[in-house]
Design an enzyme around this catalytic site. Structure first.
Site, short mmCIF file in Angstrom:
data_model
loop_
_atom_site.label_atom_id
_atom_site.label_comp_id
_atom_site.label_asym_id
_atom_site.label_seq_id
_atom_site.Cartn_x
_atom_site.Cartn_y
_atom_site.Cartn_z
CE LYS A 51 -3.97 -1.82 2.64
NZ LYS A 51 -4.99 -1.72 1.59
NE ARG A 55 -10.53 -10.24 -2.29
CZ ARG A 55 -10.90 -9.33 -3.18
NH1 ARG A 55 -11.27 -9.71 -4.39
NH2 ARG A 55 -10.91 -8.05 -2.88
N1 BES Z 1 -8.19 -3.89 4.25
C1 BES Z 1 -8.32 -3.48 2.91
C2 BES Z 1 -9.65 -2.77 2.63
C3 BES Z 1 -9.82 -1.43 3.27
C4 BES Z 1 -9.41 -0.29 2.62
C5 BES Z 1 -10.43 -1.32 4.50
C6 BES Z 1 -9.60 0.95 3.21
C7 BES Z 1 -10.61 -0.09 5.10
C8 BES Z 1 -10.20 1.05 4.45
C9 BES Z 1 -8.26 -4.71 1.99
O1 BES Z 1 -7.44 -5.74 2.42
C10 BES Z 1 -7.68 -4.24 0.70
O2 BES Z 1 -6.56 -3.83 0.69
N2 BES Z 1 -8.47 -4.31 -0.35
C11 BES Z 1 -8.05 -3.90 -1.63
C12 BES Z 1 -8.50 -4.93 -2.63
C13 BES Z 1 -7.95 -4.73 -4.02
C14 BES Z 1 -6.47 -4.97 -4.01
C15 BES Z 1 -8.65 -5.70 -4.94
C16 BES Z 1 -8.67 -2.54 -1.91
O3 BES Z 1 -9.84 -2.34 -1.54
O4 BES Z 1 -8.01 -1.70 -2.47
MN MN Z 2 -5.43 -5.48 1.87
#
Ligand code: BES
Ligand code: MN
Ligand code: ZN
Length: 498
Positions: A272, A346
């Site tokens: 990230k 997931r």
């Molecule tokens: N934990 C995150 C989702 C999230 C983002 C929760 C912001 C709370 C605030 C999750 O694991 C994630 O990173 N999801 C990605 C998925 C993508 C890579 C398909 C996302 O939402 O960007």
């Molecule tokens: Mn994530």
């Protein structure tokens, strides 16, 4: 110390409290008890209100010095009388807590402002929940406490007998579970490794009639939990898998709860951005809500059997981390190509949902801070609700309404299933094209529930508040605890303790 509540039928002016909080409606109508305040200031209340620009609008408040047994009155704006909901009582309770929490003792007639058809017990419960949750503070990491809170005791004026007393007791149990979940979410990942989180769950559940089993990686290998092991392998802190079982005597019906427990989500090798991971200690909020709810089942006299599954991992990049392109095999034998290591939720939920469905409960509900896409769709106050079964979807939605937690249905469109087709495995962990990310995540999870009625709650938004809001305080909200408890209570029929 938790705030204590008593119910009294004394006239408002006769309570020994530092502050008397009374509702006032937007029609400039005085709510229950406000006439006593008016009398105490010689009939000058209306003039006072207009001079201060207070018109009873929702969220407004105004202190009035009076010289009765209560030293000060706090007018609490309720908006239009006809629009008042049970959740407004929680929000107004929080406002009282915020404005008058510097006093040791408050009395209030707020429960008397309950909308028609809401019984005294539910009203007292909502007011007590709002006052307690609205007064939540997380001070563990302050060298000097900035807190000015002194509130110890609240008198709910208006009576209501056993019903109100029970409501207040229930509020105590429920808010304690919510605040535990908030504490967990607010605790930095440095101090909440998967092992520490599992131990915190064990400690929380001790003496609460829940059997707790904690699995380490060796046990997880035996159970073929390839998703949890895969995501966990990039961190120095090994994963844990916690299974919790609540078995009431002569159980009526059964539910499974599943919660995402990523104690920190760096994204893994699909790292990230700096700002993108600022709040990622929050990524275990689903698990915290599930454990919090489990801890309150016995005290609420829930008659449903509930089994809960919370995988706990840290998603980190390292020489041992899973790579984009790697394939994982889950508990149910299905495989997924990991194209983005940041879509890790997931992957751990796949194993947990497989195990949950093997237990053949009536239904499964999972809570997960799963996708940024859900935040885009519904904003940060409303959870996405996806269901493979309309009846169970309605059951969860109804529970959320009673609890005052906002959710909105999202579809699981089968025509989007092809978006997670993989070149080499049964599926891939991100959707082609990138649109509808909350839905492709839901479709991925659906592969693991084996047609058991199931609801997926994407709580990426409401798990955390970026600012104080109603009875939520900045930080972890404990979202989901109250819905799970409403659901469990209702699913098995009326509590035997009633
Ligand atoms: N934990 C995150 C989702 C999230 C983002 C929760 C912001 C709370 C605030 C999750 O694991 C994630 O990173 N999801 C990605 C998925 C993508 C890579 C398909 C996302 O939402 O960007
Ligand atoms: Mn994530
Ligand atoms: Zn995550």
């Amino acid at each position: 110390m938790p705030i204590s509540f008593t119910i009294a039928s004394t006239a408002p002016g006769r309570t020994r409290a530092d502050v008397l909080a009374v509702p006032v409606y937007a029609e400039r109508a005085l709510g229950p008890g406000a006439d006593a305040v008016d009398a105490a200031c010689g009939g000058g209340l209306a003039a006072f209100m207009s001079r201060a620009g207070f018109d009873g609008g929702r969220g407004q408040s105004l202190f009035i010095p009076i010289d009765a047994a209560a030293k000060t009155a706090l007018l609490v704006g309720m908006g239009s009388a006809a629009d008042v909901t049970v959740d407004d009582l929680r929000v107004a309770g929080a406002l009282i807590s915020q404005k008058a929490g510097g006093s040791g003792r408050i009395s209030t007639t707020l429960t008397e402002a309950a909308p028609d058809g809401v019984d005294r017990g539910a009203a007292a419960q909502a007011v007590a929940e709002g006052i307690t949750l609205g007064g939540y503070e997380f001070l563990a990491y302050r060298s000097k406490s900035p807190s000015k809170r002194k509130l110890e005791h609240v008198v709910l004026l208006g009576g209501g007998g056993v019903g109100a007393k029970r409501g207040v007791e229930r509020a105590g149990v429920i808010t304690d579970a919510v605040m535990w979940a908030r504490d967990m979410v607010n605790t930095p990942a440095r101090e909440l490794s998967p092992d520490a989180f599992a131990k915190a769950a064990q400690a929380r559940l001790r003496g609460r009639h829940v059997k707790v089993e904690v699995m380490d990686p060796a046990e997880m290998r035996r159970l073929r939990l390839g998703g949890v092991l895969g995501v966990g392998q990039g961190s120095k802190q090994p994963p844990r898998f916690v299974k919790m079982t609540y078995t009431p005597q002569r159980a009526r019906g059964s539910l499974a709860f599943v919660g995402k427990g990523v104690v920190f989500d760096s994204g893994g090798l699909s790292l990230k951005t700096g700002s993108g991971m600022e709040t990622m200690k929050t990524d275990m909020a689903g698990a915290a809500a599930v454990i919090g709810a489990m801890s309150a089942l016995a005290a609420l006299g829930v008659t449903t059997k509930v089994v809960a599954y919370t995988p706990m991992v840290e998603n980190m990049p390292s020489g041992e981390a899973i790579r984009p392109g790697d394939v994982l095999t889950f508990r149910n034998g299905k495989t997924a190509e990991v194209l983005n290591t940041d879509a890790e939720g997931r992957l751990i939920l796949a194993d947990a949902l497989s195990l949950a469905s093997e237990g053949k409960p009536d239904a499964i509900v999972d809570l997960a801070t799963l996708t940024g896409a859900c935040l885009v769709a519904l904003g940060d106050k409303i959870a996405g609700l996806m269901a493979n079964d309309e009846n169970f979807g309605d059951e969860v939605e109804a529970a959320s309404k009673r609890a005052g937690e906002q959710m909105w249905p999202l579809p699981l469109p089968q025509q989007y299933r092809k978006l997670i087709d993989s070149e080499i495995a049964d599926m891939k962990n991100i959707g082609s094209g990138g649109y509808g990310g909350a839905l492709t995540a839901g479709l991925f999870l659906q592969e693991f529930v084996n047609d058991v009625p199931w609801v997926h709650l994407d709580i990426a938004g409401p798990a955390r508040a970026n600012a104080d809001d109603g009875y939520a305080r900045r930080g972890g909200t404990g979202f989901g605890v109250r819905t799970l408890l409403e659901l469990a209570e209702q699913h098995g029929g009326p509590s035997r303790r009633k």
